[in-house]
Design an enzyme around this catalytic site. Structure first.
Site, PDB file in Angstrom:
ATOM      1  N   HIS A  16       2.987  -5.358  -4.018  1.00 48.97           N
ATOM      2  CA  HIS A  16       2.104  -6.350  -2.455  1.00 48.97           C
ATOM      3  C   HIS A  16       0.928  -7.487  -3.102  1.00 48.97           C
ATOM      4  CE1 HIS A  16      -0.929  -5.512   1.055  1.00 48.97           C
ATOM      5  NE2 HIS A  16      -1.729  -6.002  -0.223  1.00 48.97           N
ATOM      6  N   ASP A  17       0.651  -6.906  -4.286  1.00 52.00           N
ATOM      7  CA  ASP A  17       0.398  -8.562  -4.842  1.00 52.00           C
ATOM      8  C   ASP A  17       1.256  -9.866  -4.972  1.00 52.00           C
ATOM      9  OD1 ASP A  17      -2.676  -8.225  -5.003  1.00 52.00           O
ATOM     10  OD2 ASP A  17      -2.994  -8.089  -7.216  1.00 52.00           O
TER      11      ASP A  17
ATOM     12  N   ARG B  93     -12.950  -0.446  -7.236  1.00 46.49           N
ATOM     13  CA  ARG B  93     -12.053  -1.982  -7.672  1.00 46.49           C
ATOM     14  C   ARG B  93     -10.873  -1.472  -8.185  1.00 46.49           C
ATOM     15  NH1 ARG B  93      -9.824  -6.766  -5.786  1.00 46.49           N
ATOM     16  NH2 ARG B  93      -9.444  -7.495  -7.191  1.00 46.49           N
TER      17      ARG B  93
ATOM     18  N   SER C  57      -1.739  -9.459   3.648  1.00 45.77           N
ATOM     19  CA  SER C  57      -2.520  -8.463   3.858  1.00 45.77           C
ATOM     20  C   SER C  57      -3.305  -7.914   4.965  1.00 45.77           C
ATOM     21  CB  SER C  57      -3.066  -8.443   2.020  1.00 45.77           C
ATOM     22  OG  SER C  57      -3.467  -7.080   2.185  1.00 45.77           O
TER      23      SER C  57
ATOM     24  N   ASP D  86       6.488  -3.238  -2.220  1.00 43.47           N
ATOM     25  CA  ASP D  86       5.319  -2.960  -2.281  1.00 43.47           C
ATOM     26  C   ASP D  86       4.785  -1.440  -1.662  1.00 43.47           C
ATOM     27  OD1 ASP D  86       2.423  -2.855  -0.769  1.00 43.47           O
ATOM     28  OD2 ASP D  86       2.954  -4.984   0.372  1.00 43.47           O
TER      29      ASP D  86
END
Lengths: 404, 210
Positions: free
Chosen positions: A372-373, A234, A164, A339
């Site tokens: 994405h994580d 967040r 990232s 992602d």
């Protein structure tokens, strides 16, 4: 030469092997020049190291952290008490093997875990920097890291790795210092922040700035904290780190500690409760202004724009004969199929640019529904690829399997 | 745990063996459809080439990268256009041309990207294949062409004679050819001969744009 406040040793490799702790001051003699104009001198840089630097100083690996990451890559976090954020990647016997490599991870400038950022005290005023902190870029973060690497007496990094925003730093390293990086792994990243990425970041920033406790950024001096705004930022961002199938698998439409919906605005659904928890736990460890600064740095990232609009030009270097040639850095680009924040198409664009200069590049899109994580999660194929690439090049570079 | 082998590789397929022979030591090589990197690995270790690979399957890419090879996940049909002309000394396409959607375009890219292209193809004109179709009336399934018609990845079958004709049509020079017959034995016949087209199970061509 930069002066380190806490480093008493004169031999740089002693500085490297003197212990894992560190918050040093860099840029005392020669300040850090920032892309946005202005400079930072005597700035703090907090870092951790793992393993030992070998005799010829060839086994250093720099790990670059993501937006909300920090230097505690492979050990218990001092604030949250959680395991290191990348202990699947970094540690004894891991792909980035701390028995083999000397691993460095520093908190980015603009961050909030010890490095110079809006939360730290501005020496000139004796007050927190807040919004007086200069706007920084990914390239500024990397320049600061380069000063740290110089301080540690390392001429060339064996490897730079990160996902990232960490991947953006990896790319910037390869572009800014092609002869100082042997190989690199930009993971789940892109050579630029897309309009959609910028849009999501803007939502987060607006949430923070809309919190009355933000006080135009001056909250530290006024004794408040914009926890609500940061928490919403967040929550919104966290959704972008997952995929729809992953969210559905985890929560579906399951209700939270209740048998039926309440016809109210309490967290009826598990996914709501989960997001609220993500928001609340985040504000305990993160500074709202830091969030503004670091998201901005990501928004400004565009390697092609820095090179006449042609990404491939970012990877051209001047060869020994004075002619332009492809970068000598070896790349392993990795993306994840689910992602949608940094989609595979961005990695492909990067790979095409590297091919155009005949660079040495490997590329894998890992199949996973974790979004994405995924780069932080247990996705075995991902670590197998990383391990293969790192071991192959370590052997080629002649790095012993264990530091003697 | 993945083991990175830096030892010289064991024996490889016979068509790959001849490709290794043909490649000049120390040259730049792109292997399109490199599988698990067997050929590329042999070339890197025995001919000290600067080797790159493209492979469609994730398993193949992973295995190749784990061998320390520079391989990208990609598709010969769509990704070759991004490679600069004359970027490599050799571009290799082994047993893959018949599986591409646009063989002619792919071949065009091969001779554009490489100073030479090395292409190996299974021969649909091999006598057993012809006999199968003639006598049984069924699409042939052989060792080299081991798929039923409904599941084969090979969508553009050709014979050795077809390849020779295509090269002529495209103005591509066949610098060298090797015809491999049953049991991978070399058939001493030129590629444009009737004999080659009957007895060759497969053929390997060294090509160059004119």
């Amino acid at each position: 030469m930069n002066v380190a406040i806490d480093a008493t040793s004169q031999d740089p490799s002693e500085a490297a092997n003197s212990g894992p702790a560190g918050c040093i001051r860099l840029g005392m003699d020669k300040p850090l020049e920032l892309d946005g104009g202005g400079t930072l001198s005597g700035f703090r840089l907090a870092y951790r190291t793992y393993g030992r630097l070998n005799a010829d100083r060839s086994n250093a690996v720099l790990v670059c952290h993501a937006l909300t990451g920090d230097q505690y890559v492979a050990e218990q976090h001092p604030v949250t008490g959680k395991q290191g954020w990348w202990d699947l990647m970094v540690g004894p016997g891991r792909p980035v093997d701390t028995d083999r490599f000397f691993v460095i991870c520093s908190n980015v400038i603009g961050g909030c875990l010890g490095s110079e950022g809006p939360k730290e005290t501005d020496d000139a005023t004796g007050k927190p920097w807040a919004l007086n902190f200069p706007v920084i870029t990914i390239a500024d973060m990397v320049r600061a890291q380069k000063m740290l690497i110089d301080h540690l007496g390392i001429d060339q990094l064996f490897c730079v790795i990160g996902g990232s925003m960490g991947g953006m730093q990896v790319l910037q390293w390869a572009v800014s210092y092609p002869d100082k990086v042997y190989c690199c792994l930009p993971i789940a990243t892109a050579a630029r922040h897309s309009a959609q990425n910028i849009a999501f970041h803007e939502v987060g920033r607006q949430a923070i700035m809309a919190d009355p406790d933000w006080r135009l950024g001056d909250y530290l001096n006024q004794g408040t904290r914009p926890t609500k705004g940061l928490s919403v930022a967040r929550m919104a961002a966290h959704i972008t780190y997952l995929s729809e199938p992953a969210l559905h698998r985890k929560f579906g439409r399951n209700l939270q500690d209740r048998k039926s919906i309440t016809f109210g605005f309490d967290a009826d659904f598990q996914v709501e409760s989960y997001l609220r928890y993500q928001g609340i736990s985040f504000v305990e460890r993160f500074d709202a202004n830091s969030y503004l600064y670091i998201t901005r740095a990501m928004d400004y990232f565009d390697l092609a724009a820095d090179h006449g609009g042609v990404l491939a030009n970012a990877f051209r270097v001047t060869g020994p004969d004075g002619r332009l040639t492809g970068t000598p850095v070896k790349f392993c680009v990795i993306s994840f199929s689910s992602d949608w924040l940094f989609p595979t198409s961005e990695s492909r664009a990067l790979v095409h640019a590297l091919n155009a200069v005949a660079a040495n590049v490997s590329f894998v899109e890992v199949e996973t529904d974790k979004g994405h994580d995924a780069f932080l999660l247990d996705v075995p194929e991902f670590y197998q690829v990383a391990r293969g690439f790192i071991e192959g090049h370590a052997a080629r570079r002649g790095i012993a399997a264990k530091v003697g | 745990m993945a083991v990175t082998s830096l030892l010289p590789p064991a024996a490889i397929r016979s068509d790959l063996e001849s490709i290794v022979d043909w490649v000049e030591a120390g040259s730049r090589v792109l292997d399109v459809g490199c599988g698990d990197g067997e050929l590329l690995h042999a070339l890197v270790h025995r001919k000290q080439v600067d080797g790159r690979g493209i492979e469609l399957s994730m398993d193949g890419v992973r295995a190749s990268v784990a061998r320390g090879l520079a391989v990208i996940q990609g598709d010969a049909d769509t990704d070759l256009k991004d490679y600069p002309s004359d970027g490599f000394d050799y571009v290799i396409l082994s047993q893959t041309l018949q599986a591409t959607r646009h063989p002619r375009i792919v071949l065009d890219h091969l001779v554009r990207i490489g100073r030479h292209a090395i292409v190996s193809v299974p021969n649909f004109g091999y006598w057993r294949v012809r006999a199968d179709l003639l006598l049984r009336g069924r699409m042939p399934v052989t060792d080299r062409l081991g798929h039923e018609w409904y599941e084969t990845p090979n969508i553009h079958f050709c014979t050795i004679a077809d390849m020779v004709a295509l090269c002529q049509d495209m103005g591509v020079t066949i610098e060298r050819s090797l015809i491999l017959g049953a049991d991978d034995r070399a058939v001493p016949a030129p590629a444009d001969s009737v004999r080659a087209n009957w007895l060759g199970v497969q053929a390997v061509f060294l090509l160059q744009r004119s």
